[in-house]
Motif scaffolding. Structure first.
Motif, PDB file in Angstrom:
ATOM      1  N   TYR A  95       0.826  -1.193   0.010  1.00  0.00           N
ATOM      2  CA  TYR A  95       0.017  -0.100  -0.012  1.00  0.00           C
ATOM      3  C   TYR A  95       0.833   1.262  -0.042  1.00  0.00           C
ATOM      4  N   CYS A  96       0.584   2.091  -0.927  1.00  0.00           N
ATOM      5  CA  CYS A  96       1.079   3.396  -0.864  1.00  0.00           C
ATOM      6  C   CYS A  96       0.376   4.343   0.110  1.00  0.00           C
ATOM      7  N   ALA A  97       1.105   5.361   0.886  1.00  0.00           N
ATOM      8  CA  ALA A  97       0.635   5.850   1.723  1.00  0.00           C
ATOM      9  C   ALA A  97       1.375   7.462   2.014  1.00  0.00           C
ATOM     10  N   GLY A  98       0.489   8.407   2.270  1.00  0.00           N
ATOM     11  CA  GLY A  98       0.868   9.939   2.416  1.00  0.00           C
ATOM     12  C   GLY A  98       0.558  10.405   3.460  1.00  0.00           C
ATOM     13  N   GLY A  99       1.473  11.378   4.202  1.00  0.00           N
ATOM     14  CA  GLY A  99       1.075  12.019   5.486  1.00  0.00           C
ATOM     15  C   GLY A  99       1.804  13.388   5.099  1.00  0.00           C
ATOM     16  N   ALA A 100       0.866  14.381   5.739  1.00  0.00           N
ATOM     17  CA  ALA A 100       1.422  15.774   5.881  1.00  0.00           C
ATOM     18  C   ALA A 100       2.408  15.882   6.645  1.00  0.00           C
ATOM     19  N   GLY A 101       3.413  16.822   6.190  1.00  0.00           N
ATOM     20  CA  GLY A 101       4.720  17.172   7.245  1.00  0.00           C
ATOM     21  C   GLY A 101       5.704  15.991   6.580  1.00  0.00           C
ATOM     22  N   SER A 102       6.764  16.267   7.610  1.00  0.00           N
ATOM     23  CA  SER A 102       8.008  15.492   7.442  1.00  0.00           C
ATOM     24  C   SER A 102       8.357  14.298   8.487  1.00  0.00           C
ATOM     25  N   ARG A 103       7.411  14.014   9.207  1.00  0.00           N
ATOM     26  CA  ARG A 103       7.814  13.018  10.107  1.00  0.00           C
ATOM     27  C   ARG A 103       7.653  11.501   9.450  1.00  0.00           C
ATOM     28  N   SER A 104       8.400  10.586   9.869  1.00  0.00           N
ATOM     29  CA  SER A 104       8.000   9.386   9.621  1.00  0.00           C
ATOM     30  C   SER A 104       6.757   8.912   9.554  1.00  0.00           C
ATOM     31  N   LEU A 105       6.081   7.944   8.792  1.00  0.00           N
ATOM     32  CA  LEU A 105       4.913   7.556   8.616  1.00  0.00           C
ATOM     33  C   LEU A 105       4.506   6.639   9.743  1.00  0.00           C
ATOM     34  N   GLU A 106       3.336   6.901  10.408  1.00  0.00           N
ATOM     35  CA  GLU A 106       2.900   5.549  11.094  1.00  0.00           C
ATOM     36  C   GLU A 106       1.592   5.537  10.757  1.00  0.00           C
ATOM     37  N   GLN A 107       0.723   4.242  10.902  1.00  0.00           N
ATOM     38  CA  GLN A 107      -0.447   3.972  10.348  1.00  0.00           C
ATOM     39  C   GLN A 107      -1.528   5.126  10.759  1.00  0.00           C
ATOM     40  N   ARG A 108      -1.309   5.525  11.782  1.00  0.00           N
ATOM     41  CA  ARG A 108      -2.064   6.482  12.497  1.00  0.00           C
ATOM     42  C   ARG A 108      -2.264   7.709  12.105  1.00  0.00           C
ATOM     43  N   THR A 109      -0.893   8.063  11.574  1.00  0.00           N
ATOM     44  CA  THR A 109      -0.621   9.356  11.088  1.00  0.00           C
ATOM     45  C   THR A 109      -0.958   9.735   9.424  1.00  0.00           C
ATOM     46  N   VAL A 110      -1.010   8.241   8.865  1.00  0.00           N
ATOM     47  CA  VAL A 110      -1.444   8.331   7.234  1.00  0.00           C
ATOM     48  C   VAL A 110      -2.483   9.106   7.146  1.00  0.00           C
ATOM     49  N   ASP A 111      -2.531  10.275   6.185  1.00  0.00           N
ATOM     50  CA  ASP A 111      -3.491  10.654   5.779  1.00  0.00           C
ATOM     51  C   ASP A 111      -4.350  10.138   4.357  1.00  0.00           C
ATOM     52  N   TYR A 112      -3.526   9.737   3.601  1.00  0.00           N
ATOM     53  CA  TYR A 112      -3.800   8.874   2.281  1.00  0.00           C
ATOM     54  C   TYR A 112      -3.385   7.664   2.158  1.00  0.00           C
ATOM     55  N   TRP A 113      -4.422   6.629   1.673  1.00  0.00           N
ATOM     56  CA  TRP A 113      -3.929   5.281   1.414  1.00  0.00           C
ATOM     57  C   TRP A 113      -4.238   4.979  -0.235  1.00  0.00           C
ATOM     58  N   GLY A 114      -3.511   4.274  -0.680  1.00  0.00           N
ATOM     59  CA  GLY A 114      -3.829   3.681  -2.036  1.00  0.00           C
ATOM     60  C   GLY A 114      -4.525   2.363  -1.773  1.00  0.00           C
ATOM     61  N   GLN A 115      -4.910   1.630  -2.900  1.00  0.00           N
ATOM     62  CA  GLN A 115      -5.811   0.602  -2.964  1.00  0.00           C
ATOM     63  C   GLN A 115      -5.215  -0.534  -2.500  1.00  0.00           C
ATOM     64  N   GLY A 116      -3.722  -0.573  -3.090  1.00  0.00           N
ATOM     65  CA  GLY A 116      -2.767  -1.724  -2.898  1.00  0.00           C
ATOM     66  C   GLY A 116      -2.549  -2.319  -4.181  1.00  0.00           C
ATOM     67  N   THR A 117      -1.441  -3.057  -4.306  1.00  0.00           N
ATOM     68  CA  THR A 117      -0.962  -3.778  -5.351  1.00  0.00           C
ATOM     69  C   THR A 117      -0.094  -5.033  -4.702  1.00  0.00           C
ATOM     70  N   GLN A 118      -0.835  -6.572  -5.291  1.00  0.00           N
ATOM     71  CA  GLN A 118      -0.205  -7.506  -5.227  1.00  0.00           C
ATOM     72  C   GLN A 118       1.243  -7.724  -5.610  1.00  0.00           C
ATOM     73  N   VAL A 119       2.046  -8.274  -4.441  1.00  0.00           N
ATOM     74  CA  VAL A 119       3.389  -8.653  -4.738  1.00  0.00           C
ATOM     75  C   VAL A 119       3.277 -10.108  -4.369  1.00  0.00           C
TER      76      VAL A 119
END
Length: 123
Positions: A95-119
């Motif tokens: 899953y691709c994820a994006g979060g506002a600001g410069s802090r490292s991502l945590e699931q609870r701080t992600v603002d946007y998620w993609g739908q996911g791609t299977q590997v």
């Protein structure tokens, strides 16, 4: 709103490589930290890697460090994940994820998620 669309997933043999891409639309994500998470069947979603927007600081999960490389092209509003030396345990939905600001991502701080791609990595 930001829409994230992943591509590049698929089936690969162990030891092989794949490159995932995540294209953002709706607004520029040049000021967002962008990253990847993954979820294997029956397991919790886990952090893979992220990259900040300013100094391009990168952070990697322990299981992928040295094998995966994250990068971004702000002009294309796209973030990439180069995955080398793939192992069967890398099999997951990424899953691709994006979060506002410069802090490292945590699931609870992600603002946007993609739908996911299977590997899928075959041994």
């Amino acid at each position: 709103q930001v829409q994230l669309v992943e591509s590049g997933g698929g089936l690969v043999q162990a030891g092989g490589s794949l490159r995932l891409a995540c294209a953002a639309s709706g607004r520029t994500v040049s000021s967002y930290t962008m990253g990847w998470f993954r979820q294997a069947p029956g397991k919790e979603r886990e952090f893979v890697a992220d990259i900040s927007w300013g100094f391009l600081r990168t952070v990697y999960g322990g299981s992928v460090k040295g094998r995966f490389t994250i990068s971004r092209d702000n002009a294309k509003n796209t973030v990439y994940l180069q995955m080398n030396s793939l192992k069967s345990e890398d099999t997951a939905v990424y899953y691709c994820a994006g979060g506002a600001g410069s802090r490292s991502l945590e699931q609870r701080t992600v603002d946007y998620w993609g739908q996911g791609t299977q590997v899928t990595v075959s041994s």
